[in-house]
Design a protein around this motif. Structure first.
Motif, PDB file in Angstrom:
ATOM      1  N   LEU A 204       0.827  -1.215   0.000  1.00  0.00           N
ATOM      2  CA  LEU A 204       0.000   0.000   0.000  1.00  0.00           C
ATOM      3  C   LEU A 204       0.862   1.267   0.000  1.00  0.00           C
ATOM      4  N   GLN A 205       2.057   1.173   0.613  1.00  0.00           N
ATOM      5  CA  GLN A 205       2.946   2.360   0.638  1.00  0.00           C
ATOM      6  C   GLN A 205       3.401   2.758  -0.769  1.00  0.00           C
ATOM      7  N   PHE A 206       3.388   1.787  -1.683  1.00  0.00           N
ATOM      8  CA  PHE A 206       3.949   2.070  -3.009  1.00  0.00           C
ATOM      9  C   PHE A 206       2.893   2.565  -4.012  1.00  0.00           C
ATOM     10  N   PHE A 207       1.641   2.726  -3.541  1.00  0.00           N
ATOM     11  CA  PHE A 207       0.602   3.207  -4.460  1.00  0.00           C
ATOM     12  C   PHE A 207       0.939   4.617  -4.951  1.00  0.00           C
ATOM     13  N   LYS A 208       1.777   5.351  -4.172  1.00  0.00           N
ATOM     14  CA  LYS A 208       2.061   6.739  -4.559  1.00  0.00           C
ATOM     15  C   LYS A 208       3.493   6.896  -5.077  1.00  0.00           C
ATOM     16  N   HIS A 209       4.133   5.782  -5.422  1.00  0.00           N
ATOM     17  CA  HIS A 209       5.507   5.818  -5.922  1.00  0.00           C
ATOM     18  C   HIS A 209       5.564   6.641  -7.212  1.00  0.00           C
ATOM     19  N   ASN A 210       6.748   7.252  -7.488  1.00  0.00           N
ATOM     20  CA  ASN A 210       6.775   8.116  -8.670  1.00  0.00           C
ATOM     21  C   ASN A 210       6.870   7.341  -9.990  1.00  0.00           C
ATOM     22  N   SER A 211       7.171   6.031  -9.933  1.00  0.00           N
ATOM     23  CA  SER A 211       7.225   5.261 -11.184  1.00  0.00           C
ATOM     24  C   SER A 211       5.893   4.547 -11.436  1.00  0.00           C
ATOM     25  N   PRO A 212       5.283   4.775 -12.613  1.00  0.00           N
ATOM     26  CA  PRO A 212       3.996   4.130 -12.904  1.00  0.00           C
ATOM     27  C   PRO A 212       4.099   2.600 -12.873  1.00  0.00           C
ATOM     28  N   LYS A 213       5.243   2.065 -13.323  1.00  0.00           N
ATOM     29  CA  LYS A 213       5.419   0.606 -13.347  1.00  0.00           C
ATOM     30  C   LYS A 213       5.313   0.054 -11.921  1.00  0.00           C
ATOM     31  N   ILE A 214       5.942   0.749 -10.970  1.00  0.00           N
ATOM     32  CA  ILE A 214       5.929   0.306  -9.570  1.00  0.00           C
ATOM     33  C   ILE A 214       4.511   0.454  -8.997  1.00  0.00           C
TER      34      ILE A 214
ATOM     35  N   PHE B 207      -8.656   5.698  -4.826  1.00  0.00           N
ATOM     36  CA  PHE B 207      -9.238   6.969  -5.260  1.00  0.00           C
ATOM     37  C   PHE B 207      -8.128   7.961  -5.650  1.00  0.00           C
ATOM     38  N   PHE B 208      -7.038   7.929  -4.871  1.00  0.00           N
ATOM     39  CA  PHE B 208      -5.930   8.834  -5.156  1.00  0.00           C
ATOM     40  C   PHE B 208      -5.382   8.582  -6.568  1.00  0.00           C
ATOM     41  N   LEU B 209      -5.408   7.283  -6.988  1.00  0.00           N
ATOM     42  CA  LEU B 209      -4.829   6.918  -8.294  1.00  0.00           C
ATOM     43  C   LEU B 209      -5.843   7.011  -9.435  1.00  0.00           C
ATOM     44  N   ALA B 210      -7.065   7.384  -9.106  1.00  0.00           N
ATOM     45  CA  ALA B 210      -8.129   7.331 -10.111  1.00  0.00           C
ATOM     46  C   ALA B 210      -7.784   8.089 -11.387  1.00  0.00           C
ATOM     47  N   THR B 211      -7.073   9.199 -11.252  1.00  0.00           N
ATOM     48  CA  THR B 211      -6.815  10.005 -12.448  1.00  0.00           C
ATOM     49  C   THR B 211      -5.403   9.788 -12.989  1.00  0.00           C
ATOM     50  N   ASP B 212      -4.792   8.679 -12.607  1.00  0.00           N
ATOM     51  CA  ASP B 212      -3.414   8.397 -13.035  1.00  0.00           C
ATOM     52  C   ASP B 212      -3.289   8.441 -14.562  1.00  0.00           C
ATOM     53  N   ASP B 213      -2.130   8.919 -15.057  1.00  0.00           N
ATOM     54  CA  ASP B 213      -1.940   9.010 -16.512  1.00  0.00           C
ATOM     55  C   ASP B 213      -1.624   7.659 -17.137  1.00  0.00           C
TER      56      ASP B 213
ATOM     57  N   ARG C 152      -4.448   2.632 -14.380  1.00  0.00           N
ATOM     58  CA  ARG C 152      -5.909   2.815 -14.455  1.00  0.00           C
ATOM     59  C   ARG C 152      -6.617   1.467 -14.576  1.00  0.00           C
ATOM     60  N   LYS C 153      -6.004   0.589 -15.355  1.00  0.00           N
ATOM     61  CA  LYS C 153      -6.613  -0.738 -15.553  1.00  0.00           C
ATOM     62  C   LYS C 153      -6.692  -1.492 -14.221  1.00  0.00           C
ATOM     63  N   ASN C 154      -5.607  -1.432 -13.440  1.00  0.00           N
ATOM     64  CA  ASN C 154      -5.596  -2.124 -12.146  1.00  0.00           C
ATOM     65  C   ASN C 154      -6.549  -1.487 -11.146  1.00  0.00           C
ATOM     66  N   VAL C 155      -6.705  -0.153 -11.201  1.00  0.00           N
ATOM     67  CA  VAL C 155      -7.668   0.520 -10.322  1.00  0.00           C
ATOM     68  C   VAL C 155      -9.084   0.034 -10.660  1.00  0.00           C
ATOM     69  N   CYS C 156      -9.395   0.001 -11.965  1.00  0.00           N
ATOM     70  CA  CYS C 156     -10.732  -0.468 -12.377  1.00  0.00           C
ATOM     71  C   CYS C 156     -10.961  -1.907 -11.924  1.00  0.00           C
TER      72      CYS C 156
END
Length: 906
Positions: free
Chosen positions: A180-190, A221-227, A232-236
Motif C-alpha cells: 500500500l505504501q507504493f501506491f504513490k511511488h513516482n514510477s507508474p510501473k511500480i 481513489f488517489f490513483l483514479a486520475t493516473d496518466d 488505471r486498468k488495475n484501479v478499475c
C-alpha cells in the motif's frame, strides 16, 4: 578460507551456448535435436548451475539468449526440482536473489518467473529468506532492484495467493501494508505492480487486506486520475472486485465511483475501457444496483450503446469488408472445441416445460455476445452488450424511454456500423424489456426481417441473432404475419455466401426450432431441403453447427420427421459424412449427437440405417475401454484415451434403443454391449484411486443406456442384473446429480420388469439411499421426480418390503409428483403407492392431505387406477367418520375440494 563458489568449465559453457543458439532456429529437425540433447544434459547434476550462470552472470551474451537459458531452467524446475542436489538448489536460489535487479527488464522478468516456479513447487517453506529479501529490495534506491523485486512478488501473489494467506508466519501482515505504501511511488510501473499485488487478495477476502480496506480504497481513489494505462486498468479491476466483496465500504462513495467508472468505460485505451465496463456486470448482481444506478442510468445507457459499435480494429480483424468467403476453407485453429452434454432422463411437466439439464444445449452462442469468433476474446463490444442485457433485466421497461430515441436514430442510420450496433442493442434488451417492446414488435420484426438481406454481411449476421431473441413472440403470432416470412428469409441466410452469416443463421434457426416445436411440421419439406443443401455448401466449422440445427429440428418435431420423403432426403448426406469420418476424428461428436436425436425421432424409420451405426458405436466403446486398459497397465507407453468418444457413442446407443425399441433386440443379441457396459461402469470405479470420481459422465451415460436397454429388450439385460444392481446402488450419491439421477431411473425401469421374488434381494440395497435423496433439502426437481417414481415402482413390485417405510417418504413423494404430466412412469409409481397404502394404511394417515392433492393432480387416470384412488379415499373417509372427514376436508383449498368431489365423490 571459505569454500570456492561454483565456477563453470570453459568447455561445458561453450556447449551450452551452442545449444541455446541452435534452439532459436526455426528448423524442426534442429529443434528435435536440441530437445534430445537437453534430456541428456539433465543427467548431469550441475547442468542447471550452467543455466542459471548464463541467465544471471554471462552479460557477454545477448538478452534473448540469457532469458532462454532461464526459461529452460524453469522447465527443469517444473519437471525435476525434487531431484536437484541441495547445493544446486541453493546456488539457483542465491543467484536469483542476487540478480533480481538486473539492468535488463527481460532478464528481471525471467528471474521473476523462475522464482515463482520454485515457490509453486512448495518451496515457500524451505526458502525462508525469499520474502524478507524481496521485501527489503522494495526499499532500494536502485529502480531496477525495486522493479525486479516487485515483478517477482506480483508473480508470486498471482500464482500462490492462497499459500501466502495460509502460511503460519503470516507474511501478508507485513506485505500488504508494504504494498500500500507504493501506491504513490513516482514510477507508474511500480504503482501498477503494487495494485496488482494487492488485487490478488480481494476476492478471497484475505484478513490481512480486510483490516486495511479503508486505506486501500482511499489509495485507489488517489490513483483514479493516473496518466498510466496499466495503473488505471488495475484501479478499475480492483473496484470491480470490491463491488462483489466489500460493497458496504464503497456505498459512501458510490456516486463518485459510478461517475468515475462511466468516464473510464469511455477511456481512450480499449483495455482500460473493458476493465471498467466489467463494473456494470458486477454491479447488476448486487441487490442495491437499482437504487444506486437510478440517477445515472440515463447517462450510462448511451455510453454502453456507444461501446457496442464495432471498433475500426474489430472490423479489420473480422474482415468486415469481405462479403463472400463461402469457398474459403476454414483454418483448423478457428474451430473451437465442442463439449458434449451427456444424456439425462427427465419428466415432462404440466405447464409444458421439461426439467433436466439435457433439454437446452446452450451450445449455440446463446448470449450472442459471442458472435465474432475470431475475436472470441472478450472485448468492449461484447462486454457493453452484456452489461446492457443485465441492466435491462434490472430496470426492465424503465430504460425504454432512454433507449427508444437512441434506437430510432441508430436503427435507420446511413452508416452500416451504427445501424449494426442498433440491431445488437435490440437483441441485448430482448429479455429484460420484452413486455415494453411488445407494442413495437409488429413494426420492428418486419424491419429486422428486411435487414436479413442487407448488403453488409455483419449486419445480416447480427440480425439473425437479434431475431432469434424475439422468436418466442414470433411463434405466438399468426404464422402468416411473422413466422413464415422469418423462416423463409432465415433459411435463405442459412445458404448465404458469407460464412459468418451462415453460422449466425444456423444458430438462430436452431433457437426458432426450439421455440416453435411442432408448429414447424407444415414446413418440414422446405426446411429439410435447405438444411440438406447446406451440407454440400458448408466449410468445416459451419458443418458442425449444421449438425446441431438438424438435431434440434429432430428433437422439436419428433415422430413427424418419420415420413419416407423426409427420411430419404435427410439420411443419405448424414450417413455419407458418417462413412468418411475416421474413428478418431472429433467431428464424430456433433454428428453422433445429431444422429442420436434423429434416431429417436425417426423411430422405425431409422431401421434401414441402424446396423452400421450400432456396430460402430459398440466398436468405439470397445476401443476406448481397450486403450484405457493399456494406459492403466503401461502409463509410460500408452496415452489415456479421450473418453468423450465413448460417452457420445453410449448416448447414441441410448438414442437407438429409445427410437427403435424392441427392434434393437437382434443387434443387442449379436454384440457384447452388456459386457462392455459393465466394464464402463467398472472402469470409472477403479481407474484412478487418487481422484474421488474419475469420470462421472461415463457412468451417467452408461446408466442411461442400461435403462433404455431395459425398456427395449430386458431379456438380454436380465442375466446381468446381479452385476449391475450393486453398482447402481453404490451410485445413489446426490453429489453427482446426473449420475445419481440416471442410476435412480434405471433402477425403476429394472424393477417393473422383475417379479417380487427376483427384486426383493435388491430392495434393501437401494431403498435407504433413495429415501435419503427424497428428503434432502435442495435436491433438484428432476432428481426428486425420478426418485419418487423409482420408490413407487419398487413398492409396486415389492410392497411388503417398501410399505413399512411409507411414513418416511410419503409427503415428499406426493409433492414431487403432483406437477408432472400423466404418463406411464407416473401411472406405475402411483399404483405402487396404492399397493403400499393397502399394506400399511397407518403410514399415510398424518400426510393424507398430500395424498389427496397428488391424486387430484391426475387429469385422466386409467379406470383401474382411478378405482384404486376411489377405494383409498372412501376407505379413509369411512374409517374416520363423516364428521371428522368434513373437518379434515374443510382444510383443503377450494379447487382441491371441488376436484375430489367431482371425480371421486368425496
Amino acid at each position: 578460507m571459505g569454500k570456492m563458489a561454483w565456477q563453470p568449465e570453459e568447455n561445458g559453457l561453450r556447449q551450452i551456448l551452442q545449444l541455446l543458439k541452435e534452439s532459436q532456429s526455426p528448423d524442426t529437425a534442429t529443434q528435435r535435436n536440441v530437445q534430445q540433447k537437453l534430456e541428456e544434459l539433465n543427467k548431469y547434476p550441475d547442468f542447471n548451475n550452467y543455466l542459471i550462470f548464463v541467465l544471471t552472470k554471462l552479460t557477454s551474451e545477448d538478452d534473448p539468449t540469457r532469458s532462454l537459458s532461464g526459461l529452460i531452467l524453469k522447465n527443469n524446475v517444473r519437471a525435476h526440482f525434487e531431484k536437484f542436489p541441495p547445493e544446486v538448489t541453493n546456488f539457483i536460489k542465491q543467484e536469483c536473489l542476487n540478480s533480481i535487479g538486473d539492468p535488463s527488464p527481460l532478464i528481471r522478468a525471467t528471474i521473476g518467473i523462475l522464482v515463482t516456479t520454485i515457490v509453486a513447487k512448495g518451496e515457500l517453506r524451505n526458502w525462508t529468506e525469499l520474502l524478507p529479501s524481496l521485501c527489503g529490495s522494495l526499499d532500494s534506491d536502485d529502480y531496477n532492484v525495486c522493479e525486479g523485486a516487485f515483478g517477482a512478488l506480483q508473480k508470486i501473489c498471482e500464482d500462490t495467493a492462497e499459500d501466502l494467506d495460509n502460511d503460519s508466519t503470516r507474511p501478508l501482515n507485513i506485505l500488504i501494508p508494504k504494498f500500500l505504501q507504493f501506491f504513490k511511488h513516482n514510477s507508474p510501473k511500480i504503482r501498477s505492480h503494487a495494485i496488482a499485488c494487492v488485487n490478488q487478495f480481494i476476492i478471497s477476502r484475505t484478513q490481512a487486506l480486510m483490516v486495511h480496506i479503508d486505506s486501500f480504497i482511499e489509495n485507489l481513489f488517489f490513483l483514479a486520475t493516473d496518466d498510466d494505462t496499466e495503473v488505471r486498468k488495475n484501479v478499475c479491476r480492483a473496484l470491480v472486485m470490491l463491488v462483489e466483496v466489500r460493497m458496504d465500504r464503497l456505498i459512501p462513495h458510490i456516486n463518485s465511483i459510478i461517475e468515475y467508472m462511466m468516464l473510464r468505460t469511455q477511456d481512450d485505451d480499449d483495455s482500460v475501457a473493458l476493465e471498467a465496463c466489467e463494473f456494470w456486470l458486477s454491479l447488476a448482481e448486487q441487490p442495491i444496483c437499482k437504487d444506486v444506478l437510478a440517477s445515472h442510468i440515463e447517462r450510462l445507457v448511451p455510453v454502453l450503446v456507444k461501446g457496442m459499435k464495432y471498433s475500426e480494429i474489430d472490423i479489420i480483424l473480422l474482415k468486415g469488408d469481405v462479403e463472400e468467403d463461402e469457398m474459403v476453407p476454414d483454418k483448423e485453429s478457428d474451430i473451437k472445441p465442442r463439449f458434449h452434454k451427456s444424456r439425462t432422463h427427465s419428466q415432462k411437466h404440466q405447464d409444458g416445460e421439461e426439467v433436466g439439464n439435457g433439454t437446452n444445449d446452450g451450445e449455440l452462442s446463446d448470449d450472442g455476445f459471442d458472435d465474432d469468433d475470431s475475436l472470441s476474446d472478450w472485448n468492449l463490444r461484447k462486454c457493453s452488450a452484456a452489461a446492457l442485457d443485465v441492466l435491462a433485466n434490472v430496470f426492465r421497461e424503465e430504460i425504454l424511454p432512454i433507449l427508444l430515441p437512441i434506437l430510432k436514430e441508430t436503427l435507420f442510420h446511413n452508416d452500416w456500423d451504427i445501424k449494426e450496433s442498433g440491431i445488437l442493442v435490440l437483441g441485448a434488451i430482448a429479455e429484460g424489456c420484452m413486455n415494453g417492446m411488445i407494442p413495437h414488435l409488429p413494426e420492428l420484426i418486419p424491419y429486422l426481417i428486411s435487414r436479413l438481406s442487407d448488403k453488409k454481411a455483419l449486419v445480416r449476421s447480427i440480425t439473425c441473432w437479434t431475431l432469434s431473441r424475439y422468436a418466442h413472440w414470433v411463434v405466438g403470432q399468426p404464422h402468416e404475419s411473422y413466422l413464415k416470412p422469418l423462416m423463409t428469409e432465415l433459411l435463405k441466410r442459412v445458404l448465404d455466401s458469407n460464412k459468418r452469416v451462415q453460422e449466425a443463421a444456423c444458430s438462430a434457426f436452431a433457437t426458432l426450432e426450439e421455440e416453435a416445436c411442432t408448429e414447424l411440421v407444415p414446413y418440414l419439406g422446405f426446411i429439410l431441403e435447405t438444411l440438406v443443401y447446406a451440407f454440400n455448401k458448408y466449410q468445416h466449422k459451419n458443418l458442425l453447427i449444421l449438425y446441431d440445427a438438424i438435431g434440434t429440428l429432430a428433437d422439436s418435431v419428433g415422430h413427424h420427421l418419420n415420413k419416407p420423403d423426409y427420411v430419404n432426403m435427410l439420411m443419405p448426406p448424414l450417413i455419407q459424412k458418417w462413412n468418411v469420418l475416421k474413428d478418431e476424428d472429433k467431428d464424430l461428436f456433433p454428428l453422433l449427437e445429431c444422429l442420436s436425436s434423429v434416431a429417436t425421432a425417426l423411430q422405425s424409420g431409422f431401421l434401414p440405417y441402424c446396423e452400421p451405426v450400432y456396430r460402430r458405436c459398440v466398436s468405439l466403446v470397445e476401443q476406448t475401454l481397450n486403450q484405457n486398459f493399456m494406459s492403466m497397465s503401461h502409463p509410460d507407453r500408452y496415452e489415456a484415451p479421450d473418453k468423450d468418444f465413448m460417452i457420445v457413442a453410449l448416448d447414441l446407443l441410448s438414442g437407438l434403443a429409445e427410437g427403435l425399441e424392441q427392434h434393437i433386440e437382434a443387434l443387442v443379441a449379436n454384440s457384447n454391449i452388456l459386457k462392455l457396459l459393465f466394464q464402463c461402469m467398472q472402469m470409472t470405479l477403479y481407474s484412478c484411486p487418487t481422484q474421488q470420481d474419475p469420470m462421472p459422465e461415463v457412468r451417467q451415460s452408461s446408466f442411461a443406456l442400461l435403462g433404455d436397454l431395459t425398456k427395449a429388450c430386458f431379456q438380454h439385460v436380465k442375466p446381468c442384473i446381479g452385476d449391475f444392481m450393486p453398482i447402481l446402488g453404490s451410485n445413489l450419491n446426490p453429489e453427482f446429480i446426473s449420475v445419481c439421477n440416471n442410476a435412480t431411473w434405471a433402477i425403476g425401469e429394472i424393477s417393473i420388469k422383475m417379479i417380487a421374488t427376483e427384486m426383493t434381494p435388491y430392495v434393501t440395497l437401494v431403498l435407504a439411499p433413495l429415501i435419503d435423496i427424497i428428503n434432502r433439502p435442495n435436491t433438484p426437481k428432476t432428481l426428486l421426480e425420478n426418485t419418487a417414481i423409482t420408490i413407487g415402482r419398487l413398492g409396486l413390485v415389492c410392497p411388503q418390503e417398501v410399505a413399512p417405510s411409507l411414513q418416511q417418504f410419503i409427503r415428499q413423494w406426493c409433492t414431487s409428483l403432483r406437477n408432472i404430466r400423466d404418463n406411464e412412469e407416473k401411472d406405475s409409481a402411483f399404483r405402487g403407492v396404492c399397493h403400499m397404502i393397502n399394506v400399511n394404511p397407518g403410514g399415510v394417515v398424518q400426510d393424507f392431505i398430500f395424498f389427496c392433492d397428488a391424486v387430484a393432480s391426475w387429469s385422466q387416470p386409467k379406470a383401474d387406477l382411478k378405482d384404486m384412488f376411489y377405494k383409498i379415499l372412501h376407505g379413509f373417509k369411512n374409517q374416520v367418520g363423516e364428521e371428522n372427514w368434513t373437518k379434515f376436508s374443510d382444510q383443503f383449498p377450494q379447487p382441491l375440494r371441488e376436484r375430489l368431489a367431482v371425480h371421486y365423490a368425496v
